[in-house]
Design a protein around this motif. Structure first.
Motif, PDB file in Angstrom:
ATOM      1  N   ARG A 261       0.824  -1.191   0.000  1.00 40.42           N
ATOM      2  CA  ARG A 261       0.000   0.000   0.000  1.00 40.42           C
ATOM      3  C   ARG A 261       0.862   1.246   0.000  1.00 40.42           C
ATOM      4  O   ARG A 261       0.560   2.240  -0.623  1.00 40.42           O
TER       5      ARG A 261
ATOM      6  N   PRO B 113      -2.208   1.448  -5.816  1.00 44.80           N
ATOM      7  CA  PRO B 113      -2.983   0.512  -6.613  1.00 44.80           C
ATOM      8  C   PRO B 113      -3.917   1.219  -7.577  1.00 44.80           C
ATOM      9  O   PRO B 113      -4.366   2.328  -7.336  1.00 44.80           O
TER      10      PRO B 113
ATOM     11  N   PRO C 223     -10.383  -0.503 -10.005  1.00 44.08           N
ATOM     12  CA  PRO C 223     -11.141  -0.884 -11.205  1.00 44.08           C
ATOM     13  C   PRO C 223     -11.886   0.283 -11.811  1.00 44.08           C
ATOM     14  O   PRO C 223     -11.901   0.446 -13.030  1.00 44.08           O
TER      15      PRO C 223
ATOM     16  N   LYS D 145      -7.303  -7.817  -5.203  1.00 45.01           N
ATOM     17  CA  LYS D 145      -7.914  -6.512  -5.039  1.00 45.01           C
ATOM     18  C   LYS D 145      -7.437  -5.555  -6.117  1.00 45.01           C
ATOM     19  O   LYS D 145      -7.971  -4.482  -6.290  1.00 45.01           O
TER      20      LYS D 145
ATOM     21  N   ARG E 178      -3.387  11.314  -3.244  1.00 41.33           N
ATOM     22  CA  ARG E 178      -3.645  10.975  -1.853  1.00 41.33           C
ATOM     23  C   ARG E 178      -4.987  10.273  -1.699  1.00 41.33           C
ATOM     24  O   ARG E 178      -5.091   9.250  -1.050  1.00 41.33           O
ATOM     25  N   TRP E 179      -5.993  10.849  -2.282  1.00 43.20           N
ATOM     26  CA  TRP E 179      -7.335  10.274  -2.145  1.00 43.20           C
ATOM     27  C   TRP E 179      -7.911  10.042  -3.537  1.00 43.20           C
ATOM     28  O   TRP E 179      -8.765  10.798  -4.003  1.00 43.20           O
TER      29      TRP E 179
ATOM     30  N   ASP F 178      -9.925   7.931  -4.694  1.00 41.31           N
ATOM     31  CA  ASP F 178     -11.276   7.415  -4.901  1.00 41.31           C
ATOM     32  C   ASP F 178     -12.350   8.451  -4.679  1.00 41.31           C
ATOM     33  O   ASP F 178     -13.514   8.188  -4.960  1.00 41.31           O
ATOM     34  N   ILE F 179     -11.975   9.589  -4.137  1.00 42.07           N
ATOM     35  CA  ILE F 179     -13.008  10.609  -3.976  1.00 42.07           C
ATOM     36  C   ILE F 179     -12.665  11.821  -4.820  1.00 42.07           C
ATOM     37  O   ILE F 179     -12.923  12.965  -4.463  1.00 42.07           O
TER      38      ILE F 179
ATOM     39  N   ALA G 238     -15.558  14.052  -5.816  1.00 37.80           N
ATOM     40  CA  ALA G 238     -16.034  14.856  -4.695  1.00 37.80           C
ATOM     41  C   ALA G 238     -15.114  16.044  -4.467  1.00 37.80           C
ATOM     42  O   ALA G 238     -15.572  17.169  -4.216  1.00 37.80           O
TER      43      ALA G 238
ATOM     44  N   GLY H 250     -15.731  18.615  -7.113  1.00 32.80           N
ATOM     45  CA  GLY H 250     -16.953  19.351  -6.817  1.00 32.80           C
ATOM     46  C   GLY H 250     -16.757  20.341  -5.696  1.00 32.80           C
ATOM     47  O   GLY H 250     -17.211  21.489  -5.769  1.00 32.80           O
ATOM     48  N   LEU H 251     -16.048  19.900  -4.678  1.00 29.38           N
ATOM     49  CA  LEU H 251     -15.803  20.809  -3.556  1.00 29.38           C
ATOM     50  C   LEU H 251     -14.965  21.995  -3.998  1.00 29.38           C
ATOM     51  O   LEU H 251     -15.183  23.132  -3.545  1.00 29.38           O
TER      52      LEU H 251
ATOM     53  N   PHE I   1     -14.927  23.322  -6.938  1.00 25.34           N
ATOM     54  CA  PHE I   1     -15.798  24.217  -7.691  1.00 25.34           C
ATOM     55  C   PHE I   1     -16.651  25.051  -6.750  1.00 25.34           C
ATOM     56  O   PHE I   1     -16.739  26.275  -6.878  1.00 25.34           O
ATOM     57  N   VAL I   2     -17.252  24.375  -5.805  1.00 22.14           N
ATOM     58  CA  VAL I   2     -18.127  25.078  -4.880  1.00 22.14           C
ATOM     59  C   VAL I   2     -17.341  26.109  -4.087  1.00 22.14           C
ATOM     60  O   VAL I   2     -17.790  27.246  -3.875  1.00 22.14           O
ATOM     61  N   PHE I   3     -16.157  25.707  -3.675  1.00 26.42           N
ATOM     62  CA  PHE I   3     -15.335  26.630  -2.900  1.00 26.42           C
ATOM     63  C   PHE I   3     -14.964  27.846  -3.724  1.00 26.42           C
ATOM     64  O   PHE I   3     -15.011  28.978  -3.244  1.00 26.42           O
TER      65      PHE I   3
END
Lengths: 85, 474
Positions: free
Chosen positions: B92, B97, B100, B263, B389-390, B392-393, B396, B399-400, B402-404
């Motif tokens: 990890r 990784p 999919p 996985k 770092r993240w 998979d989101i 999100a 979007g954040l 953009f909103v910010f």
């Protein structure tokens, strides 16, 4: 969602939907739900207080606070489950 | 001219060597492909990312058995003989990784489907999906392992059928290749003593479990590795090959925990490449973009171990205008709204520049443009970081962002009496009437749109590099 968009606006609805979920990504189960509610409430409180103090538009301030909260939540809480992803 | 004709004739007279090309994202699946394809030189070229599925972008393809072995050994040594939980943790850390969904988004699986459509070759793809196993409803007779065995028993027959059909197509491709090489039948039986179809059956099993997710793969892995008793066979598990010693041997020789690797999305890409098909493949690669099923990401063009038979070329989009490439990358990766977010951030940059009275300074509009441009660049760096770092989101976060940006624009213009108009102008600007300040804007736009002969090539390269950085890497 439709009604709330009319009520508070697109940006705020989006931020309210997404930001707590993003901020509490590290948790799972009921903990996540509680933490998400807490995070949302904290974001709203901070945003409203800030807008009251500095005399800024309330909605936009809350949105900014929620976004920052989401980012800080992401940064501070790490998910450590040993999974590959 | 005569020489040229002679050369052409010689090329035409060369036997059309059919070969099966197998691309796997992880060494383990490369090993599986080796098991499927028999010895090297048997017409099956295997290529796999040597860094696990860490970074398909940086993965150098190698088909040398030695490298494979070395990689597996290193893997094993690092994890202390087996891939335990610590090994997984290290994976990890060291290898990011590929998920999919990301592979799907990055065009690999899609391109594979495309490949199937243009009938280059049947392809098989196996994606781990938790939904294949009803997680919640399963009982847990003896802890987690027991639960896994129970899950395994409930393999979704529809999924199993899909996998089976995919791998049957794979086996047909293999058979075709074998036939073309004249090594079908006795030869195939002779080498290694197994028929490809047999091994394929095995790989179907593996793939099925990989697709089923962690649970099934774990249980099956134990069975493969020669556990004292096989886990409960049921549903799609029953097969003529059950109890085949080769299965145990495969599990044992691989020496890796399938569960950990399962996985990781498994993409095994079989191509049959003959003389005419090679052209077709190239055409398909060109038509369907770099993709070539994520092969464009695998640095095929610049790789020294590039397959001799296959002529993979860097696809045409590389030479297209930067805006096209931007759009293409955005579409390929499925992050459509990053455009919106970037535009919003650029608007924020303009607002900040206006507030700081940058536009009254030197160069007028140019500095504002610079400010507007520097903003998204900074945000791109930020997004890159966030994405590594993240991963998979990612949506999100976009979007954040953009909103910010939108909310920050509102906040910044809160005290401005013309703020509302300014915001509206930024949202839907004037196209018929432009002020004097915007007289540089068309030039800037033209500069960024035109491809050759201007300095924007460097900027475009940087942009593409930035975007490609967003792919997970070490």
């Amino acid at each position: 969602v439709t009604a709330s968009v009319q009520l508070v606006g697109v940006l705020l609805v989006f931020a309210s939907l997404i930001a707590p979920a993003v901020a509490t990504r590290a948790f799972g189960g009921w903990r996540r739900i509680v933490a998400a509610y807490l995070a949302g409430a904290a974001g709203y409180a901070a945003g409203l207080a800030l807008s009251l103090c500095v005399d800024l538009p309330a909605g936009a301030t809350v949105v900014c606070c929620l976004c920052l909260l989401a980012l800080s939540g992401l940064a501070f809480f790490r998910r450590d489950t040993g999974e590959l992803y | 001219m005569k020489l040229l004709l002679l050369v052409l004739l010689a090329i035409a007279a060369m036997p059309a060597a059919a070969a099966l090309k197998v691309f796997a994202t992880v060494p383990e699946w490369g090993a599986l492909a080796r098991e499927i394809g028999g010895r090297p030189g048997a017409g099956v070229h295997r290529h796999h990312g040597n860094a696990g599925s860490a970074s398909r972008r940086r993965a150098t393809l190698t088909d040398r058995a030695g490298a494979q072995r070395r990689s597996a050994d290193r893997h094993r040594r690092r994890s202390g003989g087996r891939l335990a939980a610590g090994g997984a943790a290290r994976i990890r850390q060291s290898a990011h990784p590929v998920r999919p969904a990301r592979i799907l988004r990055s065009g690999a699986a899609c391109a594979m489907l495309e490949c199937r459509r243009v009938s280059i070759a049947p392809t098989a793809t196996c994606m781990p999906r938790q939904s294949a196993y009803p997680d919640r409803s399963a009982q847990r007779p003896e802890g987690r392992r027991g639960a896994r065995a129970a899950h395994e028993a409930q393999l979704d027959p529809a999924n199993a059928a899909a996998i089976d059909s995919g791998w049957r197509a794979f086996s047909r491709a293999l058979a075709n290749a074998d036939q073309a090489l004249g090594k079908r039948g006795g030869a195939a039986q002779g080498r290694g003593g197994h028929h490809p179809a047999q091994v394929l059956d095995l790989s179907v099993r593996l793939a099925g479990h990989a697709r089923g997710g962690h649970a099934g793969a774990q249980a099956r892995c134990r069975t493969l590795a020669g556990a004292s008793r096989p886990s409960a066979p049921a549903g799609g598990e029953q097969s003529p090959a059950h109890g085949d010693p080769r299965r145990l041997q495969l599990g044992a020789t691989r020496g890796v925990d399938v569960a950990k690797e399962a996985k990781v999305p498994i993409v095994v890409l079989p191509f049959t490449i003959g003389a005419p098909e090679a052209k077709d493949l190239d055409g398909a690669v060109r038509r369907h973009g770099a993709a070539a099923a994520g092969l464009g990401d695998m640095n095929l063009a610049g790789d020294s171990t590039r397959p001799a038979g296959g002529t993979f070329r860097r696809p045409d989009w590389w030479y297209s205008p930067p805006t096209c490439r931007w759009a293409w990358t955005v579409l390929r990766r499925g992050i459509i709204f990053i455009d919106l977010a970037m535009a919003q951030v650029a608007a924020l940059g303009v607002i900040v520049a206006g507030l700081a009275h940058l536009d009254e300074w030197w160069g007028g509009m140019r500095l504002t443009q610079l400010a507007a441009a520097s903003r998204p660049c900074g945000r791109a760096v930020l997004l890159t970081f966030c994405e590594r770092r993240w991963p998979d989101i990612q949506e999100a976060l976009i979007g954040l962002l953009f909103v910010f940006a939108a909310a920050a624009a509102i906040l910044l213009l809160a005290g401005n009496p013309h703020g509302g108009e300014h915001l509206r102008d930024l949202l839907a600007g004037q196209i018929l009437w432009t002020g004097t300040g915007a007289r540089h804007a068309p030039r800037v736009a033209a500069l960024s749109l035109s491809w050759p002969g201007c300095g924007s090539r460097v900027a475009a390269l940087a942009k593409a590099r930035l975007l490609r950085c967003c792919l997970p890497s070490r």
